[in-house]
Motif scaffolding. Sequence first.
Motif, PDB file in Angstrom:
ATOM      1  N   MET A   1       0.848  -1.177   0.000  1.00 16.79           N
ATOM      2  CA  MET A   1       0.000   0.000   0.000  1.00 16.79           C
ATOM      3  C   MET A   1       0.889   1.234   0.000  1.00 16.79           C
ATOM      4  SD  MET A   1      -2.944   0.925   2.711  1.00 16.79           S
ATOM      5  CE  MET A   1      -4.450   1.393   1.971  1.00 16.79           C
ATOM      6  N   GLY A   2       0.609   2.176  -0.881  1.00 13.88           N
ATOM      7  CA  GLY A   2       1.416   3.377  -0.996  1.00 13.88           C
ATOM      8  C   GLY A   2       0.913   4.491  -0.106  1.00 13.88           C
ATOM      9  N   THR A   3       1.374   5.671  -0.408  1.00 18.23           N
ATOM     10  CA  THR A   3       0.971   6.859   0.328  1.00 18.23           C
ATOM     11  C   THR A   3      -0.505   7.161   0.083  1.00 18.23           C
ATOM     12  OG1 THR A   3       3.184   7.741   0.045  1.00 18.23           O
ATOM     13  CG2 THR A   3       1.465   9.314   0.620  1.00 18.23           C
ATOM     14  N   GLN A   4      -1.211   7.445   1.156  1.00 20.46           N
ATOM     15  CA  GLN A   4      -2.622   7.793   1.056  1.00 20.46           C
ATOM     16  C   GLN A   4      -2.780   9.302   0.896  1.00 20.46           C
ATOM     17  OE1 GLN A   4      -5.565   5.494   1.536  1.00 20.46           O
ATOM     18  NE2 GLN A   4      -3.866   4.368   0.649  1.00 20.46           N
ATOM     19  N   HIS A   5      -3.685   9.709   0.016  1.00 18.96           N
ATOM     20  CA  HIS A   5      -4.024  11.112  -0.140  1.00 18.96           C
ATOM     21  C   HIS A   5      -5.488  11.300   0.204  1.00 18.96           C
ATOM     22  CE1 HIS A   5      -0.682  12.964  -2.838  1.00 18.96           C
ATOM     23  NE2 HIS A   5      -0.177  12.206  -1.888  1.00 18.96           N
ATOM     24  N   THR A   6      -5.809  12.511   0.590  1.00 20.36           N
ATOM     25  CA  THR A   6      -7.184  12.878   0.893  1.00 20.36           C
ATOM     26  C   THR A   6      -7.716  13.691  -0.283  1.00 20.36           C
ATOM     27  OG1 THR A   6      -6.711  12.946   3.244  1.00 20.36           O
ATOM     28  CG2 THR A   6      -8.686  14.108   2.499  1.00 20.36           C
ATOM     29  N   TYR A   7      -8.849  13.263  -0.807  1.00 17.86           N
ATOM     30  CA  TYR A   7      -9.467  13.942  -1.953  1.00 17.86           C
ATOM     31  C   TYR A   7     -10.838  14.467  -1.548  1.00 17.86           C
ATOM     32  CZ  TYR A   7      -5.979  11.315  -4.614  1.00 17.86           C
ATOM     33  OH  TYR A   7      -4.810  10.792  -5.091  1.00 17.86           O
ATOM     34  N   VAL A  61     -12.622  11.369   0.240  1.00 18.68           N
ATOM     35  CA  VAL A  61     -12.183  10.016  -0.097  1.00 18.68           C
ATOM     36  C   VAL A  61     -10.699   9.886   0.219  1.00 18.68           C
ATOM     37  CG1 VAL A  61     -11.863   8.352  -1.966  1.00 18.68           C
ATOM     38  CG2 VAL A  61     -13.899   9.806  -1.932  1.00 18.68           C
ATOM     39  N   GLU A  62     -10.331   8.866   0.988  1.00 18.08           N
ATOM     40  CA  GLU A  62      -8.935   8.526   1.237  1.00 18.08           C
ATOM     41  C   GLU A  62      -8.584   7.438   0.227  1.00 18.08           C
ATOM     42  OE1 GLU A  62      -6.839   9.686   3.755  1.00 18.08           O
ATOM     43  OE2 GLU A  62      -8.368  11.119   4.410  1.00 18.08           O
ATOM     44  N   SER A  63      -7.534   7.686  -0.570  1.00 20.46           N
ATOM     45  CA  SER A  63      -7.175   6.729  -1.606  1.00 20.46           C
ATOM     46  C   SER A  63      -5.674   6.747  -1.822  1.00 20.46           C
ATOM     47  CB  SER A  63      -7.908   7.098  -2.903  1.00 20.46           C
ATOM     48  OG  SER A  63      -7.615   6.193  -3.933  1.00 20.46           O
ATOM     49  N   ASP A  64      -5.161   5.661  -2.372  1.00 20.04           N
ATOM     50  CA  ASP A  64      -3.742   5.556  -2.671  1.00 20.04           C
ATOM     51  C   ASP A  64      -3.372   6.615  -3.708  1.00 20.04           C
ATOM     52  OD1 ASP A  64      -1.158   4.718  -3.468  1.00 20.04           O
ATOM     53  OD2 ASP A  64      -1.640   2.664  -2.888  1.00 20.04           O
ATOM     54  N   ALA A  65      -2.343   7.399  -3.406  1.00 24.41           N
ATOM     55  CA  ALA A  65      -1.922   8.475  -4.310  1.00 24.41           C
ATOM     56  C   ALA A  65      -1.538   7.938  -5.678  1.00 24.41           C
ATOM     57  CB  ALA A  65      -0.767   9.254  -3.695  1.00 24.41           C
ATOM     58  N   ALA A  66      -0.994   6.720  -5.734  1.00 20.37           N
ATOM     59  CA  ALA A  66      -0.581   6.135  -7.011  1.00 20.37           C
ATOM     60  C   ALA A  66      -1.780   5.887  -7.931  1.00 20.37           C
ATOM     61  CB  ALA A  66       0.178   4.832  -6.767  1.00 20.37           C
ATOM     62  N   ASP A  67      -2.961   5.698  -7.356  1.00 24.02           N
ATOM     63  CA  ASP A  67      -4.166   5.482  -8.160  1.00 24.02           C
ATOM     64  C   ASP A  67      -4.700   6.784  -8.743  1.00 24.02           C
ATOM     65  OD1 ASP A  67      -4.087   2.763  -7.676  1.00 24.02           O
ATOM     66  OD2 ASP A  67      -5.401   2.903  -5.935  1.00 24.02           O
ATOM     67  N   GLY A  68      -4.264   7.897  -8.188  1.00 28.93           N
ATOM     68  CA  GLY A  68      -4.625   9.206  -8.710  1.00 28.93           C
ATOM     69  C   GLY A  68      -6.046   9.630  -8.424  1.00 28.93           C
ATOM     70  N   GLY A  73     -12.451   9.729  -7.731  1.00 27.66           N
ATOM     71  CA  GLY A  73     -13.711  10.078  -8.386  1.00 27.66           C
ATOM     72  C   GLY A  73     -14.604   8.865  -8.573  1.00 27.66           C
ATOM     73  N   ALA A  74     -14.002   7.742  -8.987  1.00 29.09           N
ATOM     74  CA  ALA A  74     -14.773   6.509  -9.182  1.00 29.09           C
ATOM     75  C   ALA A  74     -15.349   6.002  -7.864  1.00 29.09           C
ATOM     76  CB  ALA A  74     -13.897   5.445  -9.828  1.00 29.09           C
ATOM     77  N   ILE A  75     -14.571   6.085  -6.794  1.00 31.43           N
ATOM     78  CA  ILE A  75     -15.049   5.657  -5.473  1.00 31.43           C
ATOM     79  C   ILE A  75     -16.236   6.508  -5.035  1.00 31.43           C
ATOM     80  CG2 ILE A  75     -14.448   5.584  -3.011  1.00 31.43           C
ATOM     81  CD1 ILE A  75     -11.575   4.797  -3.953  1.00 31.43           C
ATOM     82  N   ALA A  76     -16.106   7.828  -5.190  1.00 33.48           N
ATOM     83  CA  ALA A  76     -17.191   8.733  -4.784  1.00 33.48           C
ATOM     84  C   ALA A  76     -18.442   8.506  -5.630  1.00 33.48           C
ATOM     85  CB  ALA A  76     -16.736  10.183  -4.877  1.00 33.48           C
ATOM     86  N   THR A  97     -15.864  15.973  -9.920  1.00 31.57           N
ATOM     87  CA  THR A  97     -14.732  16.890  -9.902  1.00 31.57           C
ATOM     88  C   THR A  97     -13.932  16.557  -8.657  1.00 31.57           C
ATOM     89  OG1 THR A  97     -16.114  18.599 -10.921  1.00 31.57           O
ATOM     90  CG2 THR A  97     -14.053  19.323  -9.906  1.00 31.57           C
ATOM     91  N   VAL A  98     -12.618  16.337  -8.823  1.00 34.10           N
ATOM     92  CA  VAL A  98     -11.780  15.866  -7.725  1.00 34.10           C
ATOM     93  C   VAL A  98     -10.678  16.867  -7.420  1.00 34.10           C
ATOM     94  CG1 VAL A  98     -10.291  13.988  -6.934  1.00 34.10           C
ATOM     95  CG2 VAL A  98     -12.196  13.497  -8.494  1.00 34.10           C
ATOM     96  N   THR A  99     -10.451  17.131  -6.133  1.00 32.73           N
ATOM     97  CA  THR A  99      -9.349  17.972  -5.674  1.00 32.73           C
ATOM     98  C   THR A  99      -8.501  17.167  -4.704  1.00 32.73           C
ATOM     99  OG1 THR A  99     -10.711  19.957  -5.862  1.00 32.73           O
ATOM    100  CG2 THR A  99      -8.728  20.124  -4.503  1.00 32.73           C
ATOM    101  N   ASP A 100      -7.203  17.058  -4.994  1.00 32.09           N
ATOM    102  CA  ASP A 100      -6.266  16.364  -4.109  1.00 32.09           C
ATOM    103  C   ASP A 100      -5.820  17.362  -3.052  1.00 32.09           C
ATOM    104  OD1 ASP A 100      -4.123  15.124  -2.837  1.00 32.09           O
ATOM    105  OD2 ASP A 100      -3.302  14.298  -4.695  1.00 32.09           O
ATOM    106  N   MET A 101      -6.277  17.166  -1.831  1.00 29.92           N
ATOM    107  CA  MET A 101      -5.985  18.117  -0.754  1.00 29.92           C
ATOM    108  C   MET A 101      -4.516  18.078  -0.339  1.00 29.92           C
ATOM    109  SD  MET A 101      -8.849  19.520  -0.616  1.00 29.92           S
ATOM    110  CE  MET A 101      -8.604  20.606   0.767  1.00 29.92           C
ATOM    111  N   ASP A 102      -3.810  16.987  -0.631  1.00 26.21           N
ATOM    112  CA  ASP A 102      -2.410  16.869  -0.236  1.00 26.21           C
ATOM    113  C   ASP A 102      -1.459  17.574  -1.199  1.00 26.21           C
ATOM    114  OD1 ASP A 102      -2.547  15.182   2.190  1.00 26.21           O
ATOM    115  OD2 ASP A 102      -3.528  13.805   0.794  1.00 26.21           O
TER     116      ASP A 102
END
Length: 112
Positions: A1-7, A61-68, A73-76, A97-102
């Motif tokens: 599992m990679g780095t998690q980002h908050t979207y 949405v918390e998701s792996d940053a590598a997934d982008g 967006g797909a999860i939401a 519409t997705v914004t990467d908060m990190d």
Amino acid sequence: MGTQHTYRVIVRGTWDGLTEESRTRLLAGKDAHGLASMQFSAEGSLTYDVPLKHFSMRYVVESDAADGPEMAGAIAEDRAETHLRSLGHAHTELRSTVTDMDTMKINRKARR
């Protein structure tokens, strides 16, 4: 599992073929789903206009940053689809519409 980002994800759609029961329930809850209720959360918050034409849902949405952001967006969109289906509300295709908060840059004004 990679780095998690908050979207932060805004999922938008259009009501389509609402039953009379759905229309009645949506209109009865309009005060709880107006502009003042807009907030980002894992569960999502639903807002819609009174003529019952368009709606939006806001998610965190918390998701792996590598997934982008595409994956966030797909999860939401999947969460929104599941929620609206459980309520029995018909709608057209969802878009997000997705914004990467990190990685979001914040411009601060210099002190004078």
